[in-house]
Design a protein around this motif. Structure first.
Motif, PDB file in Angstrom:
ATOM      1  N   GLY A  90       0.732  -1.238  -0.041  1.00 42.14           N
ATOM      2  CA  GLY A  90      -0.114  -0.022  -0.125  1.00 42.14           C
ATOM      3  C   GLY A  90       0.796   1.346  -0.037  1.00 42.14           C
ATOM      4  N   ILE A  91       1.953   1.158   0.798  1.00 38.05           N
ATOM      5  CA  ILE A  91       2.853   2.527   0.742  1.00 38.05           C
ATOM      6  C   ILE A  91       3.557   2.729  -0.514  1.00 38.05           C
ATOM      7  CG2 ILE A  91       5.184   3.262   1.862  1.00 38.05           C
ATOM      8  CD1 ILE A  91       4.347   1.435   4.259  1.00 38.05           C
ATOM      9  N   GLU A  92       3.925   1.416  -1.054  1.00 35.36           N
ATOM     10  CA  GLU A  92       4.637   1.834  -2.621  1.00 35.36           C
ATOM     11  C   GLU A  92       3.547   2.128  -3.566  1.00 35.36           C
ATOM     12  OE1 GLU A  92       5.746   1.055  -6.436  1.00 35.36           O
ATOM     13  OE2 GLU A  92       4.431  -0.401  -5.570  1.00 35.36           O
ATOM     14  N   ALA A  93       2.005   1.558  -3.408  1.00 31.79           N
ATOM     15  CA  ALA A  93       1.194   2.066  -4.389  1.00 31.79           C
ATOM     16  C   ALA A  93       0.687   3.368  -4.309  1.00 31.79           C
ATOM     17  CB  ALA A  93      -0.036   1.068  -4.271  1.00 31.79           C
ATOM     18  N   THR A  94       0.999   4.029  -3.165  1.00 35.80           N
ATOM     19  CA  THR A  94       0.579   5.509  -2.966  1.00 35.80           C
ATOM     20  C   THR A  94       1.714   6.216  -3.396  1.00 35.80           C
ATOM     21  OG1 THR A  94      -0.411   4.843  -0.519  1.00 35.80           O
ATOM     22  CG2 THR A  94       0.252   7.316  -1.177  1.00 35.80           C
ATOM     23  N   ASP A  99       3.846   9.283  -8.960  1.00 35.39           N
ATOM     24  CA  ASP A  99       4.525   9.244 -10.347  1.00 35.39           C
ATOM     25  C   ASP A  99       3.575   9.443 -11.393  1.00 35.39           C
ATOM     26  OD1 ASP A  99       6.189   8.819 -12.145  1.00 35.39           O
ATOM     27  OD2 ASP A  99       6.760   6.978 -11.706  1.00 35.39           O
ATOM     28  N   TYR A 100       2.769   8.319 -11.602  1.00 34.20           N
ATOM     29  CA  TYR A 100       1.909   8.072 -12.786  1.00 34.20           C
ATOM     30  C   TYR A 100       0.698   9.165 -12.808  1.00 34.20           C
ATOM     31  CZ  TYR A 100      -1.194   4.728 -10.129  1.00 34.20           C
ATOM     32  OH  TYR A 100      -2.174   4.156  -9.467  1.00 34.20           O
ATOM     33  N   LEU A 101       0.180   9.693 -11.634  1.00 28.49           N
ATOM     34  CA  LEU A 101      -0.774  10.859 -11.663  1.00 28.49           C
ATOM     35  C   LEU A 101       0.035  12.176 -11.800  1.00 28.49           C
ATOM     36  CD1 LEU A 101      -3.129   9.658  -8.928  1.00 28.49           C
ATOM     37  CD2 LEU A 101      -3.680   9.573 -11.411  1.00 28.49           C
ATOM     38  N   ASN A 102       1.051  12.289 -11.873  1.00 24.48           N
ATOM     39  CA  ASN A 102       2.120  13.555 -12.032  1.00 24.48           C
ATOM     40  C   ASN A 102       1.795  14.452 -10.741  1.00 24.48           C
ATOM     41  OD1 ASN A 102       3.944  15.136 -13.415  1.00 24.48           O
ATOM     42  ND2 ASN A 102       2.352  16.110 -14.484  1.00 24.48           N
ATOM     43  N   ILE A 103       2.042  14.192  -9.700  1.00 22.10           N
ATOM     44  CA  ILE A 103       1.849  15.099  -8.520  1.00 22.10           C
ATOM     45  C   ILE A 103       3.064  15.222  -7.947  1.00 22.10           C
ATOM     46  CG2 ILE A 103       0.623  15.050  -6.231  1.00 22.10           C
ATOM     47  CD1 ILE A 103      -1.764  13.357  -7.419  1.00 22.10           C
ATOM     48  N   ASP A 104       3.400  16.621  -7.651  1.00 23.61           N
ATOM     49  CA  ASP A 104       4.810  16.816  -7.518  1.00 23.61           C
ATOM     50  C   ASP A 104       4.834  17.517  -6.087  1.00 23.61           C
ATOM     51  OD1 ASP A 104       3.547  19.006  -8.096  1.00 23.61           O
ATOM     52  OD2 ASP A 104       5.458  19.589  -9.314  1.00 23.61           O
ATOM     53  N   LYS A 105       3.568  17.737  -5.441  1.00 23.67           N
ATOM     54  CA  LYS A 105       3.455  18.315  -4.274  1.00 23.67           C
ATOM     55  C   LYS A 105       2.746  17.508  -3.131  1.00 23.67           C
ATOM     56  CE  LYS A 105       4.002  23.052  -5.821  1.00 23.67           C
ATOM     57  NZ  LYS A 105       3.367  24.340  -6.067  1.00 23.67           N
ATOM     58  N   THR A 106       3.135  17.739  -1.767  1.00 21.82           N
ATOM     59  CA  THR A 106       2.292  17.153  -0.718  1.00 21.82           C
ATOM     60  C   THR A 106       1.616  17.916  -0.036  1.00 21.82           C
ATOM     61  OG1 THR A 106       4.045  17.189   0.760  1.00 21.82           O
ATOM     62  CG2 THR A 106       4.058  15.322  -0.338  1.00 21.82           C
TER      63      THR A 106
END
Length: 206
Positions: A90-94, A99-106
């Protein structure tokens, strides 16, 4: 030839190693969510830890196929191995979704989720150590903490999704963030699954 007791010790040691690997993944994920550096370097690191988790689970299953005596029911060993592996998965899937949703901010919700996951994994590791020492009655306290942390994750997901709809931005971006929150909550569900299995073990052996 190893004795039955030696094989028993190996299974519990492998479960502890799997829990240690999962906790390491949780800490790496927390670092990624801190926002102090770019996310890309964490993708490969967490994939390596996820692969290690798979290998440990395979070793446990392979060992179970070769022995008759086990320290606890083989079904419990299998379920614990699969459930703790689900956490690292689950951690890796998150992180993969970043990466594949192209999100670069938390954001703050992601940071709080990461803290919940780390704390849950710490309790899982301590519970597995107690399991290896047959201190069954002491395991319950850790299971209770994990359940409480899962409730906290439920709250985070609800508040995170509410915040999206109270202050909507780009609909496509909002959808991606919502998916991340939901995946994080599912990871804490996997932690709770470990706790539930531990509870059943305690009931049989304490």
């Amino acid at each position: 030839m190893f004795s039955g007791k030696k094989k028993d010790t190996d299974f519990l040691a492998l479960l502890i190693e799997a829990a240690e690997n999962t906790l390491e993944a949780a800490k790496v994920f927390r670092e990624a969510m801190s926002g102090s550096s770019a996310l890309a370097p964490y993708f490969d690191k967490l994939k390596e830890l996820e692969n290690k988790g798979d290998q440990l689970t395979h070793s446990i299953f392979k060992g179970l196929s070769k022995v008759f005596l086990t320290p606890i029911d083989r079904e419990d060993i299998m379920e614990l191995a699969m459930s703790v592996d689900d956490v690292v998965d689950g951690i890796e899937a998150t992180i993969a979704r970043f990466d594949y949703l192209n999100i670069d901010k938390t954001d703050d919700f992601m940071k709080e989720f990461a803290e919940v996951i780390v704390s849950s994994c710490e309790h899982i590791l301590e519970a597995f150590k107690l399991l290896s020492k047959k201190k069954y009655s002491e395991i319950t306290e850790h299971a209770v903490h994990i359940n409480s942390l899962e409730n906290e994750a439920d709250r985070l997901m609800r508040e995170g999704i509410r915040a999206i709809f109270v202050s909507p931005k780009d609909p496509y971006h909002d959808f991606k963030i919502k998916e991340l929150y939901e995946r994080l909550e599912q990871t804490t569900d996997s932690c709770e699954d470990v706790a539930n299995i531990l509870d059943s073990v305690v009931l049989r052996y304490a």
